[in-house]
Design an enzyme around this catalytic site. Structure first.
Site, PDB file in Angstrom:
ATOM      1  N   TYR A 145      -3.003 -21.860  -3.619  1.00 17.15           N
ATOM      2  CA  TYR A 145      -1.863 -22.086  -2.609  1.00 17.15           C
ATOM      3  C   TYR A 145      -1.117 -23.436  -2.994  1.00 17.15           C
ATOM      4  O   TYR A 145      -2.216 -24.298  -3.298  1.00 17.15           O
ATOM      5  CB  TYR A 145      -2.381 -22.137  -1.282  1.00 17.15           C
ATOM      6  CG  TYR A 145      -1.626 -22.685  -0.202  1.00 17.15           C
ATOM      7  CD1 TYR A 145      -0.456 -21.989   0.357  1.00 17.15           C
ATOM      8  CD2 TYR A 145      -1.647 -23.975   0.338  1.00 17.15           C
ATOM      9  CE1 TYR A 145       0.434 -22.398   1.325  1.00 17.15           C
ATOM     10  CE2 TYR A 145      -0.709 -24.532   1.228  1.00 17.15           C
ATOM     11  CZ  TYR A 145       0.096 -23.532   1.756  1.00 17.15           C
ATOM     12  OH  TYR A 145       1.101 -24.007   2.842  1.00 17.15           O
ATOM     13  N   ASP A 240      -2.242 -28.673  -9.868  1.00 11.32           N
ATOM     14  CA  ASP A 240      -1.989 -28.846  -8.487  1.00 11.32           C
ATOM     15  C   ASP A 240      -3.620 -29.737  -8.060  1.00 11.32           C
ATOM     16  O   ASP A 240      -4.211 -28.809  -7.890  1.00 11.32           O
ATOM     17  CB  ASP A 240      -1.688 -27.565  -7.908  1.00 11.32           C
ATOM     18  CG  ASP A 240      -1.535 -27.866  -5.973  1.00 11.32           C
ATOM     19  OD1 ASP A 240      -2.068 -29.031  -5.624  1.00 11.32           O
ATOM     20  OD2 ASP A 240      -0.836 -27.167  -5.442  1.00 11.32           O
ATOM     21  N   LYS A 273      -2.988 -35.594  -0.156  1.00 13.26           N
ATOM     22  CA  LYS A 273      -4.263 -35.765   0.702  1.00 13.26           C
ATOM     23  C   LYS A 273      -4.719 -37.220   0.609  1.00 13.26           C
ATOM     24  O   LYS A 273      -4.506 -37.990   1.292  1.00 13.26           O
ATOM     25  CB  LYS A 273      -5.280 -34.629   0.445  1.00 13.26           C
ATOM     26  CG  LYS A 273      -4.635 -33.086   0.808  1.00 13.26           C
ATOM     27  CD  LYS A 273      -5.591 -31.938   1.059  1.00 13.26           C
ATOM     28  CE  LYS A 273      -4.841 -30.733   1.374  1.00 13.26           C
ATOM     29  NZ  LYS A 273      -4.617 -30.445   2.516  1.00 13.26           N
TER      30      LYS A 273
HETATM   31  N1  HOZ Z   1      -3.047 -26.318   4.082  1.00 12.05           N
HETATM   32  C1  HOZ Z   1      -4.288 -26.064   5.016  1.00 12.05           C
HETATM   33  C2  HOZ Z   1      -5.038 -24.917   4.738  1.00 12.05           C
HETATM   34  N2  HOZ Z   1      -5.480 -24.855   3.179  1.00 12.05           N
HETATM   35  C3  HOZ Z   1      -4.030 -26.202   6.516  1.00 12.05           C
HETATM   36  C4  HOZ Z   1      -3.574 -27.736   6.939  1.00 12.05           C
HETATM   37  C5  HOZ Z   1      -3.582 -27.705   8.286  1.00 12.05           C
HETATM   38  O1  HOZ Z   1      -3.474 -26.960   9.051  1.00 12.05           O
HETATM   39  O2  HOZ Z   1      -3.506 -29.204   8.664  1.00 12.05           O
END
Ligand code: HOZ
Length: 437
Positions: A145, A240, A273
């Protein structure tokens, strides 16, 4: 019990004003069932929900909170920055400091551009790769992803996997016609794709340790061959590292591959992050010759009102300074390893098949359907693990005050604030959960 809880009433209320009651789909607990916990506050390794129940937090805001919640040095930096102004839409000295700090830790990069989210960073890196190479095709891997930009939202694991949609509605086929999706860790498929399309491929984007199909690392032979093929065909290798950057090691996953594969480096890197420490901040970075293709120097356009935001950069900078302190990663990795080993031992003692892996402060585990199964190597193998058992385990742990990611497709995160007592309490919860199942 949940029915008359404040979490439940907030969820009911949220669903009236917010689609599905959440601002990011995985938070809705659709994969595991039940009521999402509305978080009232956090401190160190703990979260408290709207009913006042405390949880040991292994999500850490999906990765950023590597120091735990409310670290004093970060709090102080953010408070000071906030009094100086929330947003200027103009350059600041602090964003230069943060850029220098990132480049110091990422030797593959000579320049970095700051943005506000991982989605934005991946989308911009993709545009830059296409602009710099003059090519259209991109390669991604099933289960990886890279945020929700149209061209990358194909077979993307995580939230999409949760809802059983390989690709989002609203993404026209023409937009993804240049996106080739391959199987993670499959050298033969990779070679075939380069044989067929090598001269048209702008870039290959990869999560070097895929954290959106739980935790699956790219094998060394696969990564070595990927680097060779990209170089040979003039395609850019884009790492990524939104999840892995400054998380699996100070220099990210690329530093681990560089230790094992002489001369290894990606062409572009995407971060998020941890570099924001919990504030909206992300980045993409690479060699000067590529990065200078970006506006205002070059023809590839990219911009943002909140890019390099002064409060977010203060948060990120303070976080990056803390994680460079001697022994930080050794201690974090030891906690994570202790947690994972303990979870695996508890499962083995209960006669439940479980496999797992970890690196630095990131971990994942699976419940295979057969006792002899190895760690999954790709998305199809992840999907073949026991989702029902994961869901029971998730709820057993949640009831016992341990907050794991609410979907088997997600990695877990340990912070520096997790103490030995927290890990032991987690393992006691795991034993009780397995015994009750
Ligand atoms: N992108 C996250 C899952 N891999 C979710 C992020 C969120 O819900 O804060």
């Amino acid at each position: 019990m949940m029915a008359d809880s404040r979490n439940a009433s907030l969820f009911e209320r949220a669903r009236r004003s917010i689609p599905g009651g959440v601002n990011s789909p995985v938070r809705a607990f659709r994969a595991v069932g039940g009521t999402p916990r509305f978080i009232a506050r956090a401190d160190g390794a703990y979260l408290w929900d709207a009913d006042g129940k405390r949880y040991i937090d292994y999500i850490g805001s999906w990765g950023p909170m590597i120091l735990g919640h409310g670290h004093p040095a970060v709090l102080e930096a953010v408070q000071r920055a906030a009094t100086e102004g929330f947003s200027f839409g103009a350059p600041t000295e602090r964003e230069v400091e943060l850029a220098e700090e990132i480049l110091k830790l990422v030797p593959s990069a000579e320049q970095v551009r700051l943005v506000s989210s991982g989605t934005e960073a991946a989308m911009s890196a993709l545009r830059l790769a296409r602009g710099a190479t003059g090519r259209s095709k991109i390669v991604k891997f099933e289960g990886c992803y890279h945020g929700h930009a149209d061209a990358l939202l194909v077979k993307a694991g995580s939230g999409l996997a949760t809802f059983g949609h390989p690709t989002s509605a609203g993404v026209p086929p023409e937009v993804v016609q240049h996106t080739l999706v391959l199987t993670y860790n499959d050298v033969i498929g990779l070679e075939a794709a380069f044989d067929a399309h090598g001269a048209e491929i702008a870039c290959v984007m990869i999560e070097p340790i895929a954290g959106n199909m739980n935790f699956v690392r790219a094998s060394l032979p696969f990564m070595k061959r990927l680097r060779e093929l990209c170089t040979q065909h003039g395609a850019l290798l884009v790492f990524d590292e939104v999840m892995t950057g400054f998380r699996v090691a100070l220099g990210g996953a690329q530093s681990l591959y560089a230790q094992a594969i002489p001369g290894f480096k990606p062409d572009l890197s995407v971060f998020g992050k941890v570099i924001g420490g919990g504030m909206p901040l992300a980045a993409f970075a690479g060699p000067r010759a590529i990065m200078e293709q970006l506006a205002p120097l070059g023809p590839v356009y990219q911009a943002g009102t909140l890019s390099g935001n002064p409060v977010a950069t203060a948060c990120g900078l303070a976080t990056l300074r803390e994680i460079q302190k001697p022994g930080f990663f050794e201690a974090l990795a030891a906690s994570t390893r202790g947690l994972l080993d303990g979870l695996l031992s508890a499962a083995a003692a209960a006669g439940v098949p479980m496999v797992g892996d970890c690196e630095g402060g990131m971990f994942g585990f699976f419940f295979p359907k057969t006792a002899q199964a190895a760690l999954p190597q790709n998305y199809v193998e992840v999907m073949a693990t026991d989702g029902e058992r994961f869901n029971r385990y998730f709820h057993g742990m949640l009831d016992r005050g341990v907050y794991l990611a609410p979907a088997l497709y997600e990695a877990g995160f340990v912070s520096a604030a997790h103490t030995r007592a927290d890990i032991e309490a987690t393992l006691a919860a795991a034993q009780a959960t397995l015994a009750a199942a």
